[in-house]
Design a protein around this motif. Sequence first.
Motif, PDB file in Angstrom:
ATOM      1  N   UNK A 147      62.174 -92.696  58.119  1.00 35.67           N
ATOM      2  CA  UNK A 147      63.620 -92.559  57.966  1.00 35.67           C
ATOM      3  C   UNK A 147      63.982 -91.082  58.109  1.00 35.67           C
ATOM      4  N   UNK A 148      65.234 -90.772  57.826  1.00 38.06           N
ATOM      5  CA  UNK A 148      65.672 -89.395  57.959  1.00 38.06           C
ATOM      6  C   UNK A 148      65.010 -88.483  56.938  1.00 38.06           C
ATOM      7  N   UNK A 149      64.606 -89.029  55.798  1.00 37.93           N
ATOM      8  CA  UNK A 149      64.094 -88.190  54.719  1.00 37.93           C
ATOM      9  C   UNK A 149      62.655 -88.477  54.321  1.00 37.93           C
ATOM     10  N   UNK A 150      62.039 -89.538  54.841  1.00 36.97           N
ATOM     11  CA  UNK A 150      60.704 -89.889  54.361  1.00 36.97           C
ATOM     12  C   UNK A 150      59.947 -90.718  55.387  1.00 36.97           C
ATOM     13  N   UNK A 151      58.627 -90.830  55.151  1.00 35.46           N
ATOM     14  CA  UNK A 151      57.745 -91.689  55.927  1.00 35.46           C
ATOM     15  C   UNK A 151      56.910 -92.501  54.948  1.00 35.46           C
ATOM     16  N   UNK A 152      56.986 -93.826  55.070  1.00 32.09           N
ATOM     17  CA  UNK A 152      56.329 -94.720  54.126  1.00 32.09           C
ATOM     18  C   UNK A 152      55.285 -95.548  54.875  1.00 32.09           C
ATOM     19  N   UNK A 153      54.111 -95.688  54.256  1.00 32.55           N
ATOM     20  CA  UNK A 153      53.012 -96.455  54.843  1.00 32.55           C
ATOM     21  C   UNK A 153      52.989 -97.861  54.251  1.00 32.55           C
ATOM     22  N   UNK A 154      52.900 -98.877  55.119  1.00 31.90           N
ATOM     23  CA  UNK A 154      52.838-100.275  54.696  1.00 31.90           C
ATOM     24  C   UNK A 154      51.543-100.875  55.234  1.00 31.90           C
ATOM     25  N   UNK A 155      50.629-101.176  54.337  1.00 31.56           N
ATOM     26  CA  UNK A 155      49.345-101.764  54.710  1.00 31.56           C
ATOM     27  C   UNK A 155      49.384-103.270  54.466  1.00 31.56           C
ATOM     28  N   UNK A 156      48.927-104.024  55.444  1.00 30.64           N
ATOM     29  CA  UNK A 156      48.858-105.480  55.329  1.00 30.64           C
ATOM     30  C   UNK A 156      47.455-105.935  55.732  1.00 30.64           C
ATOM     31  N   UNK A 157      47.192-107.206  55.529  1.00 33.97           N
ATOM     32  CA  UNK A 157      45.877-107.761  55.870  1.00 33.97           C
ATOM     33  C   UNK A 157      45.701-107.803  57.379  1.00 33.97           C
ATOM     34  N   UNK A 158      44.616-107.258  57.860  1.00 28.17           N
ATOM     35  CA  UNK A 158      44.337-107.221  59.295  1.00 28.17           C
ATOM     36  C   UNK A 158      43.608-108.498  59.712  1.00 28.17           C
ATOM     37  N   UNK A 159      44.152-109.156  60.712  1.00 29.67           N
ATOM     38  CA  UNK A 159      43.535-110.352  61.266  1.00 29.67           C
ATOM     39  C   UNK A 159      42.619-109.945  62.419  1.00 29.67           C
ATOM     40  N   UNK A 160      41.359-110.402  62.383  1.00 30.03           N
ATOM     41  CA  UNK A 160      40.371-110.019  63.388  1.00 30.03           C
ATOM     42  C   UNK A 160      39.743-111.248  64.020  1.00 30.03           C
ATOM     43  N   UNK A 161      39.463-111.127  65.298  1.00 26.06           N
ATOM     44  CA  UNK A 161      38.720-112.167  66.016  1.00 26.06           C
ATOM     45  C   UNK A 161      37.789-111.487  67.012  1.00 26.06           C
ATOM     46  N   UNK A 162      36.581-112.034  67.184  1.00 30.35           N
ATOM     47  CA  UNK A 162      35.580-111.442  68.060  1.00 30.35           C
ATOM     48  C   UNK A 162      35.177-112.431  69.135  1.00 30.35           C
ATOM     49  N   UNK A 163      35.154-111.949  70.355  1.00 30.98           N
ATOM     50  CA  UNK A 163      34.770-112.790  71.481  1.00 30.98           C
ATOM     51  C   UNK A 163      33.272-113.107  71.402  1.00 30.98           C
ATOM     52  N   UNK A 164      32.938-114.358  71.618  1.00 33.04           N
ATOM     53  CA  UNK A 164      31.536-114.771  71.492  1.00 33.04           C
ATOM     54  C   UNK A 164      30.655-114.219  72.602  1.00 33.04           C
ATOM     55  N   UNK A 165      31.245-113.875  73.742  1.00 27.06           N
ATOM     56  CA  UNK A 165      30.453-113.397  74.886  1.00 27.06           C
ATOM     57  C   UNK A 165      30.440-111.871  74.938  1.00 27.06           C
ATOM     58  N   UNK A 166      31.614-111.266  74.978  1.00 29.17           N
ATOM     59  CA  UNK A 166      31.679-109.810  75.097  1.00 29.17           C
ATOM     60  C   UNK A 166      31.503-109.102  73.757  1.00 29.17           C
ATOM     61  N   UNK A 167      31.723-109.818  72.649  1.00 29.79           N
ATOM     62  CA  UNK A 167      31.641-109.265  71.297  1.00 29.79           C
ATOM     63  C   UNK A 167      32.723-108.216  71.034  1.00 29.79           C
ATOM     64  N   UNK A 168      33.776-108.190  71.835  1.00 29.30           N
ATOM     65  CA  UNK A 168      34.895-107.277  71.614  1.00 29.30           C
ATOM     66  C   UNK A 168      35.853-107.887  70.601  1.00 29.30           C
ATOM     67  N   UNK A 169      36.590-107.011  69.927  1.00 32.83           N
ATOM     68  CA  UNK A 169      37.493-107.439  68.861  1.00 32.83           C
ATOM     69  C   UNK A 169      38.947-107.448  69.338  1.00 32.83           C
ATOM     70  N   UNK A 170      39.700-108.420  68.824  1.00 36.32           N
ATOM     71  CA  UNK A 170      41.160-108.445  68.913  1.00 36.32           C
ATOM     72  C   UNK A 170      41.698-108.408  67.481  1.00 36.32           C
ATOM     73  N   UNK A 171      42.656-107.531  67.217  1.00 36.64           N
ATOM     74  CA  UNK A 171      43.155-107.359  65.856  1.00 36.64           C
ATOM     75  C   UNK A 171      44.682-107.407  65.856  1.00 36.64           C
ATOM     76  N   UNK A 172      45.240-107.755  64.703  1.00 37.13           N
ATOM     77  CA  UNK A 172      46.698-107.790  64.557  1.00 37.13           C
ATOM     78  C   UNK A 172      47.070-107.746  63.080  1.00 37.13           C
ATOM     79  N   UNK A 173      48.293-107.284  62.815  1.00 38.84           N
ATOM     80  CA  UNK A 173      48.872-107.314  61.474  1.00 38.84           C
ATOM     81  C   UNK A 173      50.322-107.778  61.596  1.00 38.84           C
TER      82      UNK A 173
END
Length: 381
Positions: free
Chosen positions: A227-253
């Motif tokens: 905002x004009x006067x502050x910065x606030x951090x909002x942490x939420x639960x991260x959803x993760x999924x891993x590809x069975x072949x490449x083993x790369x991660x996809x994440x979202x909140x």
Amino acid sequence: MKSLRSCGELLTASSSWFLAPCFCIPRECHGAHVSGLWELRWMGVCDSTMGLKSILFVMALLLSVSTFPFLGAAAAIKTYFNETAYLPCQFINSQNISLDELVVFWQNQEKLVVYELYQGKEKFDNVDPKYKNRNISFDEENWTLRLHNVEIKDQGDYQCFIHHKGPKGLVPSHKMFPPTKLLVIANFSQPEIMEGSNSSSKSYRNLTCSSIQGYPQPEEMYFLLTTENSTIKYSTTMQKSQDNITELYNVSISWSYSGFHDTTNRSIICVLCVSEMCLFSKPYDIVPPKTHPPPKDDILWITALSLVIVGVTVFFLVRWKRKKKQPDLSRECQESGESVLVFSADCRFAASSPSTAFWSPLASTQGTQTETIKVEEALTL
């Protein structure tokens, strides 16, 4: 200084274990912490007749472990996913031995043969099946193994071995130590903030931030509200999924933001942190609604319509006032008792006195001209 150990006890220093001899620090070294020998005092080295040479030996050993960690641990090489990893052999061919006389091969941490060069030619008899169809080549100039199209499962330790084929058979001539540790990383995509499909309310919005195709697993993911006067951090639960072949991660909140009724400008940023690096999304700006003036075309139409309405109103008011002021001729003549001719709707004249019979034939023969004259006279009165 009192001893903290007994003679020949196993000591630990700089994460390395070794059996230290029993000796003490000479009197002149009691202030060793000033000159950098404080580790020896902390270890409780004492109760011995050994001199300064032993102290310097132990100090050199400690410095070698702390200053050159690769002497006791594998050297790490970072390679990006689907690119080429260069695994060194660290062999110096000082005698300029031909490859025709050597057998060079690499093993992974599971002791599986990754690649073998037998007397200058590739040999696959001993190579593990999961590496036989891989794109692997040997760089003769640098004595380096090139592992192309690196995958996440390629992570681990690799060791190079060289045997010299002589008259008496294969003789080990080089074993790389410590092994090379291969780390594979994949950059996540830039985080992207999107509104949820069920964000129909004007009071709040369901925001989702996502990032795909990355490795290793992220450490943290959160929203930053500025905002004009502050910065606030909002942490939420991260959803993760891993590809069975490449083993790369996809994440979202996800986050339900309910500050859309505020009247100040705000900005939301999504942050994704992996190892020692953080990625930032494009700002999601929230601008309070404003009352916009109507378009110029609408103003012109409204003005024109208003003028027309005012004009028509004024016109009818003027006519109504004139009609109200105009006298009733027939009523005035009857009240005065004079002998005047009054015309009716069918243009026939009637007399209002006994002399009407005399004027009637004349009026009928004079026709329209007489009527016009009488009408003008009546209007003049």
